[in-house]
Scaffold this active site. Structure first.
Site, PDB file in Angstrom:
ATOM      1  N   TRP A  18       0.814  -1.217   0.000  1.00 38.51           N
ATOM      2  CA  TRP A  18       0.000   0.000   0.000  1.00 38.51           C
ATOM      3  C   TRP A  18       0.847   1.267   0.000  1.00 38.51           C
ATOM      4  CZ3 TRP A  18      -0.356  -3.915   3.606  1.00 38.51           C
ATOM      5  CH2 TRP A  18       0.275  -3.693   4.837  1.00 38.51           C
ATOM      6  N   ARG A  19       2.188   1.081   0.070  1.00 36.87           N
ATOM      7  CA  ARG A  19       3.033   2.272   0.018  1.00 36.87           C
ATOM      8  C   ARG A  19       3.618   2.480  -1.384  1.00 36.87           C
ATOM      9  NH1 ARG A  19       6.325   2.178   5.806  1.00 36.87           N
ATOM     10  NH2 ARG A  19       4.673   3.209   6.997  1.00 36.87           N
ATOM     11  N   GLU A  31      -5.507   0.903   5.712  1.00 40.01           N
ATOM     12  CA  GLU A  31      -5.688   1.388   7.083  1.00 40.01           C
ATOM     13  C   GLU A  31      -6.848   0.672   7.778  1.00 40.01           C
ATOM     14  OE1 GLU A  31      -3.830   3.053   8.966  1.00 40.01           O
ATOM     15  OE2 GLU A  31      -2.393   3.868   7.545  1.00 40.01           O
ATOM     16  N   GLN A  36      -6.510  -3.407  14.290  1.00 45.10           N
ATOM     17  CA  GLN A  36      -6.550  -4.649  15.079  1.00 45.10           C
ATOM     18  C   GLN A  36      -5.847  -5.826  14.411  1.00 45.10           C
ATOM     19  OE1 GLN A  36      -8.133  -4.201  17.986  1.00 45.10           O
ATOM     20  NE2 GLN A  36      -9.375  -2.416  17.514  1.00 45.10           N
ATOM     21  N   LEU A  74     -10.094 -12.236   8.665  1.00 47.87           N
ATOM     22  CA  LEU A  74      -9.489 -10.986   9.175  1.00 47.87           C
ATOM     23  C   LEU A  74     -10.159 -10.511  10.464  1.00 47.87           C
ATOM     24  CD1 LEU A  74      -8.752  -8.326   6.380  1.00 47.87           C
ATOM     25  CD2 LEU A  74      -7.185  -9.213   8.069  1.00 47.87           C
ATOM     26  N   GLY A  75     -11.407 -10.948  10.685  1.00 46.27           N
ATOM     27  CA  GLY A  75     -12.117 -10.548  11.906  1.00 46.27           C
ATOM     28  C   GLY A  75     -12.728  -9.158  11.818  1.00 46.27           C
ATOM     29  N   TYR A 114      -8.112   8.826  13.487  1.00 47.68           N
ATOM     30  CA  TYR A 114      -6.797   8.316  13.082  1.00 47.68           C
ATOM     31  C   TYR A 114      -6.771   8.028  11.579  1.00 47.68           C
ATOM     32  CZ  TYR A 114      -3.200   5.116  11.789  1.00 47.68           C
ATOM     33  OH  TYR A 114      -2.185   4.535  11.087  1.00 47.68           O
ATOM     34  N   ASP A 132      -2.326   7.041  16.658  1.00 45.55           N
ATOM     35  CA  ASP A 132      -2.738   5.696  17.074  1.00 45.55           C
ATOM     36  C   ASP A 132      -1.939   5.314  18.321  1.00 45.55           C
ATOM     37  OD1 ASP A 132      -0.220   5.232  16.146  1.00 45.55           O
ATOM     38  OD2 ASP A 132      -0.750   3.581  14.811  1.00 45.55           O
ATOM     39  N   CYS A 186      10.764   2.315  18.736  1.00 44.77           N
ATOM     40  CA  CYS A 186      10.167   2.729  20.016  1.00 44.77           C
ATOM     41  C   CYS A 186       9.022   1.763  20.340  1.00 44.77           C
ATOM     42  CB  CYS A 186       9.686   4.176  19.926  1.00 44.77           C
ATOM     43  SG  CYS A 186       9.315   4.851  21.552  1.00 44.77           S
ATOM     44  N   CYS A 196      17.694   4.900  17.908  1.00 42.22           N
ATOM     45  CA  CYS A 196      16.598   5.850  17.683  1.00 42.22           C
ATOM     46  C   CYS A 196      17.105   7.180  17.099  1.00 42.22           C
ATOM     47  CB  CYS A 196      15.884   6.117  19.009  1.00 42.22           C
ATOM     48  SG  CYS A 196      14.511   7.263  18.813  1.00 42.22           S
TER      49      CYS A 196
END
Ligand code: SF4
Length: 337
Positions: A18-19, A31, A36, A74-75, A114, A132, A186, A196
């Site tokens: 998707w990028r 998204e 979840q 996928l739920g 979000y 998020d 992180c 980081c």
């Protein structure tokens, strides 16, 4: 801090299908799938979905059952229903073009703050936050916030911080930088502070609090429900009903009642459908865990004395959208046989 994060993202970002471009449709679908669900689990679903429904028009035109079928496993199936409804609305109200305005995006079904922020910033480069769990954690550490991030007021506070940080920045790289930093560096447990890019700006690191923050105390009421789940057959066919509402709305499943005995099941079934059942045998107990509830399904095999509406052969069942919980029931039955 913003520049360091953006540069780090541009050099180190994760590659996802998707990028590949800034198409708002692809970003929206990804998204919604990622809510979840882990990125690894989403990739094959996303690729299959894009092959069958490459754009909003194709999705809006499809029968809802086809969308559910691709969502199977996928739920949180309500997401599939909302996608389908929203695709239809975009087709009618926006002539098939994804809306660009943040408030218009936010008003679409199944899209919260979000997701609207993610679509606006990634597809349309608008300077809006996409906060998020990752972002709540990172900001809490960066600013040494000891507020509970499970609370709405803390989430609002963090949103306002990010809103200031993102102004006049490359919003797409900034928001995705936070997403990737949260997933790769992180992390919730044992953050890799040595790697980081914004370590110098991080107050939690300077005060050795990175393994303590964020404070995240959720109060969740978890519900246990016991069902008698009936695999009801007549000759080679199985009775499956489409759920009209609830957790598994529009998915097919076996009949189940919140009862404690298969004999009560037979009575209830007779009251509801006017059909007699014979109890053949007990099959198995299985457990299925959702986020806020656990189903204990006590599976029995019942036989009908005549065929009724809603009966399907195994070949037909393979084409129906069925929840993971009820697929487990079918598997247990076939294994028992
Ligand atoms: S220094 Fe550590 S705690 Fe701070 S933002 Fe980076 S990874 Fe997170």
């Amino acid at each position: 801090m913003q520049e360091k994060l953006i540069r780090w993202y541009q050099d180190n970002h994760r590659d996802f299908p998707w990028r590949e471009n800034d198409d708002p449709y692809r970003i929206w679908i990804s998204e919604i799938m990622l809510q979840q669900t882990t990125t690894e689990a989403v990739i094959p679903y996303f690729e299959r979905f894009m092959k069958v429904f490459p754009d909003v028009i194709a999705l809006g035109k499809a029968p809802l059952d086809d969308v559910y079928k691709l969502w199977e496993g996928l739920g949180y199936y309500r997401r599939a229903k909302h996608l389908h409804e929203t695709a239809l609305l975009i087709k009618e109200k926006y002539d098939g073009h994804f809306p660009r305005d943040y408030q218009d995006i936010l008003s679409l079904k199944g899209i919260g703050q979000y997701t609207a922020g993610a679509i606006s910033s990634i597809a349309f480069h608008q300077c809006v936050p996409a906060v998020d769990g990752n972002v709540l954690r990172i900001i809490s550490r960066l600013y040494l916030l000891d507020d509970n991030i499970a609370l709405n007021k803390t989430q609002k506070k963090i949103y306002q911080i990010v809103e200031k940080l993102i102004q006049h920045q490359d919003a797409s790289s900034f928001n995705q930088g936070l997403m990737d930093l949260g997933a790769m560096i992180c992390r919730p447990l044992h953050p890799h502070c040595q790697l980081c890019p914004i370590q110098d700006d991080c107050q939690a690191y300077q005060h050795h609090q990175q393994d303590v923050l964020p404070v995240n105390i959720k109060k969740i009421r978890h519900q246990d429900i016991h069902y008698i789940t009936g695999v009801i057959t007549y000759q080679e066919k199985f009775l499956l009903l489409k759920n009209k509402e609830g957790l598994l709305e529009n998915l097919y499943g076996f009949v189940q009642y919140d009862l404690e005995s298969p004999y009560s099941f037979v009575e209830r079934f007779h009251d509801e459908y006017g059909q007699d059942l014979q109890i053949n045998c007990f099959i198995k107990d299985i457990k299925h865990v959702f986020t806020h509830r656990t189903w204990y399904m006590h599976i029995y095999h019942f036989e009908l004395t005549q065929e009724m509406a809603g009966m399907y052969s195994l070949e037909q069942i393979a084409q129906l959208p069925i929840s993971t919980a009820h697929q487990k029931v079918l598997k247990a039955f076939l294994k028992y046989q």
